[in-house]
Each structure stands twice: as C-alpha cells, then as structure tokens.
Design a protein around this motif. Structure first.
Motif, PDB file in Angstrom:
ATOM      1  N   ALA A   1      31.767  23.211  43.000  1.00 17.17           N
ATOM      2  CA  ALA A   1      32.047  23.252  41.690  1.00 17.17           C
ATOM      3  C   ALA A   1      31.708  21.838  40.725  1.00 17.17           C
ATOM      4  CB  ALA A   1      33.433  23.611  41.377  1.00 17.17           C
ATOM      5  N   ASP A   2      32.151  20.803  41.537  1.00 12.99           N
ATOM      6  CA  ASP A   2      32.006  19.582  41.007  1.00 12.99           C
ATOM      7  C   ASP A   2      30.543  19.157  40.800  1.00 12.99           C
ATOM      8  OD1 ASP A   2      34.558  18.635  40.833  1.00 12.99           O
ATOM      9  OD2 ASP A   2      34.488  17.643  42.794  1.00 12.99           O
ATOM     10  N   ARG A   3      29.634  19.433  41.748  1.00  5.74           N
ATOM     11  CA  ARG A   3      28.323  19.363  41.720  1.00  5.74           C
ATOM     12  C   ARG A   3      27.649  20.427  40.642  1.00  5.74           C
ATOM     13  NH1 ARG A   3      24.189  22.473  43.046  1.00  5.74           N
ATOM     14  NH2 ARG A   3      25.347  23.743  44.712  1.00  5.74           N
ATOM     15  N   LEU A   4      28.012  21.363  40.326  1.00  6.57           N
ATOM     16  CA  LEU A   4      27.346  22.292  39.383  1.00  6.57           C
ATOM     17  C   LEU A   4      27.725  21.659  37.920  1.00  6.57           C
ATOM     18  CD1 LEU A   4      28.095  25.832  40.991  1.00  6.57           C
ATOM     19  CD2 LEU A   4      25.774  24.552  40.614  1.00  6.57           C
ATOM     20  N   THR A   5      29.237  21.287  38.089  1.00  8.83           N
ATOM     21  CA  THR A   5      29.590  20.797  36.666  1.00  8.83           C
ATOM     22  C   THR A   5      28.801  19.379  36.176  1.00  8.83           C
ATOM     23  OG1 THR A   5      31.655  21.811  37.005  1.00  8.83           O
ATOM     24  CG2 THR A   5      31.516  20.024  35.398  1.00  8.83           C
ATOM     25  N   GLN A   6      28.609  18.576  37.182  1.00 10.32           N
ATOM     26  CA  GLN A   6      27.757  17.407  36.714  1.00 10.32           C
ATOM     27  C   GLN A   6      26.365  17.825  36.230  1.00 10.32           C
ATOM     28  OE1 GLN A   6      28.951  14.298  36.388  1.00 10.32           O
ATOM     29  NE2 GLN A   6      31.043  15.239  36.802  1.00 10.32           N
ATOM     30  N   GLU A   7      25.653  18.979  37.130  1.00 11.78           N
ATOM     31  CA  GLU A   7      24.509  19.394  36.545  1.00 11.78           C
ATOM     32  C   GLU A   7      24.543  19.863  35.173  1.00 11.78           C
ATOM     33  OE1 GLU A   7      23.393  22.074  39.529  1.00 11.78           O
ATOM     34  OE2 GLU A   7      22.899  20.709  41.024  1.00 11.78           O
TER      35      GLU A   7
ATOM     36  N   GLU B   1      30.514  22.000  18.666  1.00  8.57           N
ATOM     37  CA  GLU B   1      31.718  22.660  19.037  1.00  8.57           C
ATOM     38  C   GLU B   1      31.076  23.299  20.294  1.00  8.57           C
ATOM     39  OE1 GLU B   1      34.974  26.172  18.349  1.00  8.57           O
ATOM     40  OE2 GLU B   1      33.196  25.870  16.740  1.00  8.57           O
ATOM     41  N   VAL B   2      31.738  23.094  21.423  1.00  7.98           N
ATOM     42  CA  VAL B   2      31.228  23.668  22.761  1.00  7.98           C
ATOM     43  C   VAL B   2      32.367  24.570  23.024  1.00  7.98           C
ATOM     44  CG1 VAL B   2      30.866  23.011  25.272  1.00  7.98           C
ATOM     45  CG2 VAL B   2      30.165  21.658  23.570  1.00  7.98           C
ATOM     46  N   ARG B   3      31.640  25.891  22.975  1.00  8.39           N
ATOM     47  CA  ARG B   3      32.670  27.146  23.294  1.00  8.39           C
ATOM     48  C   ARG B   3      32.450  27.600  24.900  1.00  8.39           C
ATOM     49  NH1 ARG B   3      30.698  30.415  18.080  1.00  8.39           N
ATOM     50  NH2 ARG B   3      31.495  28.959  16.348  1.00  8.39           N
ATOM     51  N   GLY B   4      33.684  27.892  25.366  1.00 10.26           N
ATOM     52  CA  GLY B   4      33.426  28.182  26.880  1.00 10.26           C
ATOM     53  C   GLY B   4      34.669  28.963  27.456  1.00 10.26           C
TER      54      GLY B   4
ATOM     55  N   SER C   1      34.941  27.005  32.904  1.00 11.98           N
ATOM     56  CA  SER C   1      33.517  26.674  32.444  1.00 11.98           C
ATOM     57  C   SER C   1      33.097  25.247  32.446  1.00 11.98           C
ATOM     58  CB  SER C   1      32.877  27.169  31.336  1.00 11.98           C
ATOM     59  OG  SER C   1      33.990  26.693  30.221  1.00 11.98           O
ATOM     60  N   GLY C   2      34.175  24.260  32.675  1.00 20.09           N
ATOM     61  CA  GLY C   2      33.920  22.969  32.856  1.00 20.09           C
ATOM     62  C   GLY C   2      33.883  22.177  31.460  1.00 20.09           C
ATOM     63  N   LYS C   3      34.581  22.841  30.733  1.00 14.55           N
ATOM     64  CA  LYS C   3      34.620  22.058  29.120  1.00 14.55           C
ATOM     65  C   LYS C   3      35.316  20.763  29.175  1.00 14.55           C
ATOM     66  CE  LYS C   3      37.020  25.448  27.123  1.00 14.55           C
ATOM     67  NZ  LYS C   3      37.187  26.124  28.381  1.00 14.55           N
ATOM     68  N   THR C   4      36.370  20.823  30.111  1.00 17.60           N
ATOM     69  CA  THR C   4      37.233  19.638  30.126  1.00 17.60           C
ATOM     70  C   THR C   4      36.342  18.368  30.713  1.00 17.60           C
ATOM     71  OG1 THR C   4      39.356  20.697  30.309  1.00 17.60           O
ATOM     72  CG2 THR C   4      39.139  18.464  31.037  1.00 17.60           C
ATOM     73  N   VAL C   5      35.711  18.790  31.885  1.00 16.10           N
ATOM     74  CA  VAL C   5      34.924  17.821  32.424  1.00 16.10           C
ATOM     75  C   VAL C   5      33.739  17.207  31.524  1.00 16.10           C
ATOM     76  CG1 VAL C   5      33.261  17.037  34.468  1.00 16.10           C
ATOM     77  CG2 VAL C   5      35.291  18.513  34.723  1.00 16.10           C
TER      78      VAL C   5
ATOM     79  N   ASP D   1      28.536  29.742  29.632  1.00 22.52           N
ATOM     80  CA  ASP D   1      28.752  30.997  30.055  1.00 22.52           C
ATOM     81  C   ASP D   1      28.698  30.964  31.437  1.00 22.52           C
ATOM     82  OD1 ASP D   1      26.041  30.676  30.539  1.00 22.52           O
ATOM     83  OD2 ASP D   1      25.317  32.231  29.660  1.00 22.52           O
ATOM     84  N   HIS D   2      28.823  29.905  31.912  1.00 20.67           N
ATOM     85  CA  HIS D   2      29.096  29.957  33.410  1.00 20.67           C
ATOM     86  C   HIS D   2      30.499  29.629  33.900  1.00 20.67           C
ATOM     87  CE1 HIS D   2      24.963  29.713  33.143  1.00 20.67           C
ATOM     88  NE2 HIS D   2      24.595  29.660  34.197  1.00 20.67           N
ATOM     89  N   ASN D   3      31.132  30.520  34.570  1.00 21.60           N
ATOM     90  CA  ASN D   3      32.350  30.053  35.570  1.00 21.60           C
ATOM     91  C   ASN D   3      31.995  29.369  36.759  1.00 21.60           C
ATOM     92  OD1 ASN D   3      34.765  30.469  37.497  1.00 21.60           O
ATOM     93  ND2 ASN D   3      35.814  30.705  35.581  1.00 21.60           N
ATOM     94  N   LEU D   4      32.560  28.068  36.679  1.00 24.89           N
ATOM     95  CA  LEU D   4      32.386  27.280  37.961  1.00 24.89           C
ATOM     96  C   LEU D   4      33.435  26.721  38.664  1.00 24.89           C
ATOM     97  CD1 LEU D   4      30.106  24.330  36.049  1.00 24.89           C
ATOM     98  CD2 LEU D   4      29.359  26.573  37.158  1.00 24.89           C
ATOM     99  N   ARG D   5      34.637  27.047  38.215  1.00 22.36           N
ATOM    100  CA  ARG D   5      35.936  26.414  38.911  1.00 22.36           C
ATOM    101  C   ARG D   5      36.592  27.576  39.562  1.00 22.36           C
ATOM    102  NH1 ARG D   5      36.121  21.073  39.970  1.00 22.36           N
ATOM    103  NH2 ARG D   5      34.500  20.099  38.327  1.00 22.36           N
ATOM    104  N   ASN D   6      36.436  28.770  39.254  1.00 22.49           N
ATOM    105  CA  ASN D   6      37.476  29.769  40.077  1.00 22.49           C
ATOM    106  C   ASN D   6      36.576  30.433  41.040  1.00 22.49           C
ATOM    107  OD1 ASN D   6      38.123  29.990  36.691  1.00 22.49           O
ATOM    108  ND2 ASN D   6      40.101  29.736  38.053  1.00 22.49           N
ATOM    109  N   THR D   7      37.260  30.983  41.979  1.00 19.65           N
ATOM    110  CA  THR D   7      36.590  31.997  42.978  1.00 19.65           C
ATOM    111  C   THR D   7      36.041  33.077  42.253  1.00 19.65           C
ATOM    112  OG1 THR D   7      38.232  33.076  43.622  1.00 19.65           O
ATOM    113  CG2 THR D   7      37.771  30.948  45.052  1.00 19.65           C
ATOM    114  N   LYS D   8      34.765  33.942  42.713  1.00 20.91           N
ATOM    115  CA  LYS D   8      34.542  35.123  42.128  1.00 20.91           C
ATOM    116  C   LYS D   8      35.664  36.047  41.963  1.00 20.91           C
ATOM    117  CE  LYS D   8      29.736  34.464  43.304  1.00 20.91           C
ATOM    118  NZ  LYS D   8      28.504  34.802  44.400  1.00 20.91           N
ATOM    119  N   GLN D   9      36.606  36.265  42.903  1.00 24.01           N
ATOM    120  CA  GLN D   9      37.685  37.313  43.258  1.00 24.01           C
ATOM    121  C   GLN D   9      38.561  36.858  41.906  1.00 24.01           C
ATOM    122  OE1 GLN D   9      36.367  35.637  45.877  1.00 24.01           O
ATOM    123  NE2 GLN D   9      35.683  37.073  47.231  1.00 24.01           N
ATOM    124  N   ILE D  10      39.014  35.548  41.677  1.00 23.94           N
ATOM    125  CA  ILE D  10      39.884  35.363  40.631  1.00 23.94           C
ATOM    126  C   ILE D  10      39.213  35.394  39.189  1.00 23.94           C
ATOM    127  CG2 ILE D  10      41.293  33.466  39.416  1.00 23.94           C
ATOM    128  CD1 ILE D  10      41.606  32.290  42.427  1.00 23.94           C
TER     129      ILE D  10
END
Length: 549
Positions: free
Chosen positions: A206-212, A227-230, A234-238, A390-399
């Motif tokens: 997730a860290d790698r994807l967020t940096q990308e 305005e960044v919406r997500g 989705s990595g908004k805070t990072v 529009d990407h969720n990077l931080r939560n597992t797919k199940q969550i």
C-alpha cells in the motif's frame, strides 16, 4: 471455493494462471491449492507449479506446461520462439513429488504425531496442447497427463490419480491435510507471526502504491486551487502530507512556500505532527494542526463544545478579523486541508483572508463527502479544479467490499487479500460487552494489542472516557501511537486514522441522523482485520450486506 495460498498468486505464465483458475473454480471447499511453491533439498532446487491438497483423496503435485510442448519418439520438447529444447515434465513432477513428501515427513510435527505415510501423486497439465486419447508413455500413462481437451473435468481427473493407484499408503484425512498445509506454508505454531507478516506485506504494498499515486502532484504542479476527492483508503492523507512537504521545500525550481497543513480532528493533527517531525526542517510546513489550533495561535480562544454558534459564527468572524491584520511574514502562501468536508462554510473565509495572495494563493483540499458526519455543508468561496482518486489502496479487498456500498464513488480495490470480515450479531445495548469479548479472541489469534482498536458509533466506551479524563486530549491521542495497548475510540475522532485490526461496536439502533456516514467511517478504519458487532437489520438498512448465518 477451495483455500488459496496465496490468495492471488503472481504466476509466471498464462498456462499456470489458466490451470489455477480452473481448479479454483472447481475444487471443493475443503481442498487447498498452493501455487508456486519452492522447495530446496540436498539434491536440487525444486519449483512446484501447483500443489493440490485434497482430504480423503491425496496430495497431487502438478507440473504445468504451455503451448509449444510436443513428444517425438518418446522424448518431450518445448518450443520457445525459434528454439526447441528438450524437457521432461514427467520427471520434474515426479522428483518434486518425492521431494515434497520427504520434506513433510521430516517435519517434527509429522514425525511426533506418529502419522503413517499418506498418498502423494504427480500429474502433468497442458492446457493449450492436445496430446490425443491414445497418448501413453511408460512413465506417463494417459490418466497421468491432462491436455486441452481434459480441462472441463480437471479437478476430478486429478482426484482420480491418488485414488486409482494400488498402494498401501493411506488417503489423508482432514487433520493430515491441515498439518501438511501448515508445514508447507510455515504456519502452524507461528500463526500470530504469520498474521503480522501478512499485514506487513500488505502495508508495504500500500505504501508503494500510494507513493506511485503521488505522481499526480507533479502533473498538477501548475494548478493552485485543487480539490482531491476520494473514498476511504484512497491515500488522500498521504497525498496531503506529500503536497505540504513539496510546497514547503520548493519544487521544480520554485521558491519554498510558507504552508499551513490543517485538519479538523485532534487525532489526525497528532498524526500530522508526528510525521512532519521526521522531515528535514526546510521541508516542514510553517503550521501543522487543527482549525482550532490556528485560531488559538491567532489569539482567538476556544469556545464551549456545546455552543455551535460560537464555532460556526463567532470564532470564524474573529479569525477573519485577525487574518486581515496579519503582517506579510505571518501570512501563508498555501493551505493544505485534509478531511475538508468537516469544515463549515464560514471557516474558509479566514483561510482565504490569510493568504499572501488571495487571488493566486494555494488552496489544496482533500475530501470525502460520505465521511461528512457533522451537520456542516461548507465549501471554499473560490473555484477549485476537482481531481478524483478511485482506487482503494489501504484496506484489504474483503474490508473494502463491505463498505463499498457506502462510498461516494465506485472504487477499484487494490489493497490485497486478507481475512474475511466477521459479523457478530448483538443488540445495541449488548454491543459494547460483545465487542470486548472479540478483543480477547483477536489477541488469542496472535495480534498484538497495539494493532487493535475498538471503535463505537454510539456512546463512547468507558475506557475511552476514563483515558480522556485522566490523560487529557493530548495524552489520550498519544496512546494511539504508542502501540502497546488496545485503543478505544469513537468514529467521530477516528477519521484519517487507521489500525490493522478494528472491532466496530454498533452500539446504537441506526435511526439517528447520519448513521450511514458514521458506519462508513467505522468500517473503513481497519486495514487488515475487521469485526463488526451490532444489529444485522440496522446494518442492512444502511446498505451493508451482512452474510446470512
């Protein structure tokens, strides 16, 4: 569906992926597929494409070969481009089978349980090659190889191999198979360590994807009002932190800016402060904190928490007056605001008024409208260019699948696989006590207390009340980062905050205003393991799909 190890393997060839998917969709729930297993013994390194573990059947090592495979005069060859080289998939499968059996039987857990030898077998699968019904070799009868025409009933064909061979070896029962899987995956007595290791791997990804994803800031470097919406995760805070750092340091030959990094909640502000403290001084924003902290710095006092008129009318007016009087050295070139949906409309006026240049000054806001859990509907009084994550990077797919119906937009789930979300039925009055019981079960699983948070949607947990009264707000939020105890909090203060494991206590009946928003925040705070305690009907009314039974 069988158990998959790993859940989404990085298979090297299309043929391996095709066979894995076929078995995934056709094996029994009690079966297990282990993909891309590497095994080293004194003789050589073995690479096992697939290992299929079937209770009451046997263990089958599967060697997969793609297009280009052929047999001439009893010799196997493989064509790769213009080259044709000899190969022997049957020997590979057979040697891997015996190496696997020896590895399992040498394990102390197998020896100490006095288990007898169980049935191991091997097979060759060629999903793109037709060998014909009459194919046969001395070391590879037709029932041992499965070509393109055999794929429809591949699972049954593999199961037939260990069952049809005349042998004194036993078919493995469910306990045998569970132990074999434990031995081959390095789990067993180290379940807790494996859980944390899996979470570590997901976090690093997730860290790698967020940096990308932060490359988006380079694309928008000429824009000053964004305005960044997500959605959650989705990595908004990072991105907000990265933006504040880049603006403060200067980028692409631009001069360093005087930046204020703002948010609403105390918890998120403490996180900002901890991160920023690790940066070089020249990269740190001039101000980091809450909107209330900024008011206090300007000499505007805090008001009573029970007086909304002060917070939304009096304090912003006083701040706007102070902003108009600020000398040039105390103004800001840019504001970066995270969780901006929590800001009242009146709050934006003092911020714009505190810019060095009210027309060209930077205003970068990050928001998620579905996390608006306060009755405020404010927007900056200036036009903003919208960007959507529009990407969720931080939560597992199940969550993420659980809270996706509550999210503001359709998300692509990139967070990797993890444990299934657990739903525990409890009436609102019993939800806290039941949630406390779940904490004990999670610690027994192997999670450390510092990985776990218990969040409520209704009244605060008694432990939260006690800690806030004893430690004050600053001391209370420090306990979130000390990682040595379970954290007790409320969803209202948890936005922008994450823990690996969350027990969400729905200690209300779901009829209060903005229940969906509180639920959305609570469900999305866990990155790896989520337990939801509450009334299934209240969850269903809010749009959350709760498994039956």
């Amino acid at each position: 569906m069988p158990r998959l190890i790993p859940q989404d393997p990085q298979l090297t060839t299309t043929s391996e992926r095709k066979v894995w998917e076929r078995l995934r969709d056709s094996l029994r729930p009690q079966d297990t597929i282990i993909a891309s297993l590497r095994l080293t013994d004194q003789a050589k390194d073995h690479e096992l494409d697939l290992v299929v573990v079937m209770p009451d059947v046997g263990i089958v090592v599967v060697e997969v070969k793609g297009s280009g495979l052929a047999v001439h005069d009893g010799a196997w060859t493989m064509r790769q481009g213009n080259r044709v080289r000899p190969t022997d998939p049957v020997r590979q499968a057979r040697e891997s089978r015996y190496a696997l059996r020896a590895y399992v039987e040498a394990d102390p857990r197998w020896r100490d349980s006095s288990r007898r030898r169980v049935r191991f077998a091997h097979a060759v699968v060629t999903p793109f090659t037709v060998l014909g019904p009459d194919f046969s070799l001395p070391d590879c009868p037709r029932w041992l190889v499965h070509d393109r025409d055999d794929q429809a009933d591949l699972a049954q064909r593999l199961a037939d191999i260990p069952l049809r061979q005349e042998t004194a070896q036993l078919v493995p029962d469910l306990d045998d198979c569970e132990l074999i899987v434990d031995i081959l995956t390095g789990r067993g007595t180290h379940v807790g360590t494996a859980l944390v290791a899996d979470a570590d791997e997901r976090e690093a990804r997730a860290d790698r994807l967020t940096q990308e994803q932060s490359q988006i800031l380079g694309v928008t470097r000429l824009l000053r009002r964004i305005e960044v919406r997500g959605g959650a995760g989705s990595g908004k805070t990072v991105l907000a932190l990265t933006q504040a750092q880049q603006l403060s340091a200067g980028r692409d030959g631009r001069r360093p800016e005087r930046v204020a990094l703002l948010c609403y909640s105390i918890g998120l502000a403490t996180y900002f402060s901890r991160v920023v403290a690790t940066w070089p001084h020249r990269q740190r924003p001039a101000f980091v904190g809450t909107f209330e902290d900024l008011a206090n710095q300007w000499g505007v006092p805090s008001g009573s928490r029970d007086d909304p008129d002060y917070w939304e009318e009096v304090m912003p007016r006083l701040m706007a007056e102070r902003a108009a009087e600020l000398p040039p050295g105390e103004r800001f070139d840019s504001f970066v605001v995270d969780e901006a949906q929590d800001f009242a409309e009146s709050w934006w006026h003092p911020l714009v008024g505190a810019l060095t240049d009210e027309v060209e000054g930077g205003l970068f806001i990050y928001s998620d409208e579905n996390q608006r859990i306060f009755h405020r509907f404010g927007r900056p009084p200036v036009p903003l260019v919208p960007l959507v994550l529009d990407h969720n990077l931080r939560n597992t797919k199940q969550i993420a699948e659980v809270f996706r119906p509550l999210a503001p937009l359709r998300m692509r789930l990139e967070g990797g696989d993890g444990p299934e979300v657990a739903f525990v039925s409890a009436a609102p009055g019993d939800a806290l006590e039941t949630a406390d019981d779940q904490i004990d079960l999670l610690l027994d699983e192997g999670w450390s207390p510092g990985h776990v948070a218990l969040l409520t949607t209704g009244k605060r947990h008694p432990v939260q009340v006690e800690r806030q009264e004893e430690l004050g707000q600053g001391g209370y939020w420090r306990t979130f980062w000390e990682d040595d105890d379970v954290f007790y909090g409320h969803v209202l203060g948890a936005k922008g905050m994450e823990r690996r494991v969350v027990v969400l206590s729905i200690n209300e009946d779901g009829t209060r205003e903005r229940f969906r928003e509180r639920l959305y925040v609570g469900l999305s705070r866990a990155t790896d393991r989520l337990v939801v305690v509450g009334d299934p009907q209240a969850l269903a009314r809010a749009g959350v799909r709760v498994p039956q039974g």
